[in-house]
Design an enzyme around this catalytic site. Structure first.
Site, PDB file in Angstrom:
ATOM      1  N   ASP A 219      30.673 -46.527  86.515  1.00 25.36           N
ATOM      2  CA  ASP A 219      31.046 -45.194  86.052  1.00 25.36           C
ATOM      3  C   ASP A 219      32.504 -44.941  86.437  1.00 25.36           C
ATOM      4  O   ASP A 219      32.797 -44.439  87.523  1.00 25.36           O
ATOM      5  CB  ASP A 219      30.146 -44.145  86.680  1.00 25.36           C
ATOM      6  CG  ASP A 219      30.432 -42.748  86.151  1.00 25.36           C
ATOM      7  OD1 ASP A 219      31.451 -42.568  85.457  1.00 25.36           O
ATOM      8  OD2 ASP A 219      29.643 -41.834  86.429  1.00 25.36           O
ATOM      9  N   HIS A 224      36.775 -38.918  88.945  1.00 28.21           N
ATOM     10  CA  HIS A 224      36.400 -39.279  90.309  1.00 28.21           C
ATOM     11  C   HIS A 224      37.494 -40.046  91.047  1.00 28.21           C
ATOM     12  O   HIS A 224      37.290 -40.472  92.188  1.00 28.21           O
ATOM     13  CB  HIS A 224      35.117 -40.103  90.276  1.00 28.21           C
ATOM     14  CG  HIS A 224      33.994 -39.425  89.556  1.00 28.21           C
ATOM     15  ND1 HIS A 224      33.404 -38.271  90.009  1.00 28.21           N
ATOM     16  CD2 HIS A 224      33.379 -39.725  88.377  1.00 28.21           C
ATOM     17  CE1 HIS A 224      32.456 -37.904  89.160  1.00 28.21           C
ATOM     18  NE2 HIS A 224      32.429 -38.759  88.165  1.00 28.21           N
ATOM     19  N   ILE A 239      36.128 -35.527  92.487  1.00 28.96           N
ATOM     20  CA  ILE A 239      34.813 -35.226  93.027  1.00 28.96           C
ATOM     21  C   ILE A 239      33.933 -36.478  93.081  1.00 28.96           C
ATOM     22  O   ILE A 239      34.223 -37.482  92.434  1.00 28.96           O
ATOM     23  CB  ILE A 239      34.101 -34.137  92.195  1.00 28.96           C
ATOM     24  CG1 ILE A 239      33.844 -34.629  90.756  1.00 28.96           C
ATOM     25  CG2 ILE A 239      34.910 -32.848  92.210  1.00 28.96           C
ATOM     26  CD1 ILE A 239      33.019 -33.663  89.911  1.00 28.96           C
ATOM     27  N   GLY A 242      27.793 -37.320  90.667  1.00 30.40           N
ATOM     28  CA  GLY A 242      26.491 -36.711  90.925  1.00 30.40           C
ATOM     29  C   GLY A 242      25.437 -37.767  91.219  1.00 30.40           C
ATOM     30  O   GLY A 242      24.564 -37.581  92.074  1.00 30.40           O
TER      31      GLY A 242
END
Length: 321
Positions: A219, A224, A239, A242
């Protein structure tokens, strides 16, 4: 929720205006294209190295090489095994096909990862060649947006056996009002948490480079990693994925309610409710009711709201004849 875009997207693919909403007629056209997607099967391979890297990416080994840690991170461990949520990686490339169906009518920065579900008939092998087939399981009108649920089944090419089934629920802001069902049948599955003090609490400190490690699993959403893109998304810094938090929570349940026996995990379901920054401390509270473990993960540094809520269904022991 977090912005959910495929690994093929680069910084220059993101429009600077992420708030522009499509017109009603465009909404119906876009959702019609998504509904009619015929996903191409995706074949992939993984081995012990990938399994061990994933374990490190979701926080395993931060406190050193204990016996339980080595069962996930050392191929010569007598009890070497795969963290069940490793299986969420298999359908990721399928999302690129869904994003491609949006075309230029929908800004991918408006796509949020709302929920994730994975069901496993048994432990994942430490290496395999896989084939993932996906379909649109449902589209739900949520008023201000649409919830698109993709179901993906992954099988072992060598044996034909199902390794796992994933459901990825994506909230598309601005694609609401097209009509159709409003309630997802799975909405109620996260309800029922006992109203008592948690049966167990687990705390993990993430590292500053946690997202940089996790993105190596496939990913590579630049949200990110790239501070400038994170700022475009309204964040002070990149961030954490998730699904990385999803892995942290599953590890907590494995340790406290499964004796670190991955064969006991039947399924994991989670709803992403708030972002986590690399370096944050994740605290997961857990409640066991029968064969179901409810969990809530929050950031200790910002404890006013959960970052992830979910349930883990445990496999019932088979009766001995």
């Amino acid at each position: 929720p977090e912005y959910l875009v495929g690994s093929k997207h680069r910084k220059q693919d993101y429009p600077s205006d992420a708030s522009k909403m499509p017109k009603p007629e465009v909404v119906k056209e876009v959702l019609g294209r998504v509904q009619s997607i015929k996903f191409e099967p995706v074949t992939s391979k993984y081995d012990e190295r990938d399994v061990m890297l994933y374990a490190l990416a979701v926080g395993e080994g931060a406190n050193g090489p204990t016996e339980r840690t080595l069962s996930y991170t050392y191929e010569n461990s007598q009890n070497f095994q795969v963290i069940p949520t490793f299986g969420v990686l298999f359908p990721f490339s399928v999302l690129d096909q869904m994003i491609g169906a949006f075309g230029s009518d929908f800004n991918p920065m408006m796509l949020l990862h709302g929920e994730q579900y994975i069901e496993l008939p048994g432990p994942l092998p430490s290496s395999a060649e896989c084939k993932t087939r996906a379909k649109v399981a449902g589209i739900y009108d949520k008023g201000k947006g649409a919830l698109i649920v993709i179901e993906a089944e992954t099988t072992d090419v060598a044996t034909g056996k199902v390794l796992c089934t994933n459901q990825i629920s994506s909230f598309c802001r601005g694609l609401g009002g097209a009509g159709g069902p409003k309630t997802n049948p799975t909405d109620a599955l996260l309800l029922g948490k006992p109203q008592r003090k948690a049966d167990a609490t687990h705390t993990d400190k993430t590292t500053k480079n946690q997202a940089l490690i996790y993105r190596l699993m496939g990913d590579r959403n630049p949200l990110h990693a790239d501070p400038n893109l994170a700022a475009m998304g309204g964040f002070d810094q990149p961030i954490l994925h998730g699904l990385c938090t999803f892995g942290f929570a599953t590890r907590a349940v494995l340790e406290h309610f499964c004796g670190d026996d991955v064969s006991k995990v039947k399924s994991v379901r989670g709803r992403f409710t708030r972002h986590v920054f690399p370096g944050d401390t994740i605290q997961t509270e857990m409640w066991k009711e029968g064969s179901r473990v409810f969990f809530e993960s929050k950031v200790v540094e910002r404890p006013d709201q959960n970052a992830l809520v979910g349930v883990v269904d445990l496999r019932e022991p088979q009766a001995k004849l």
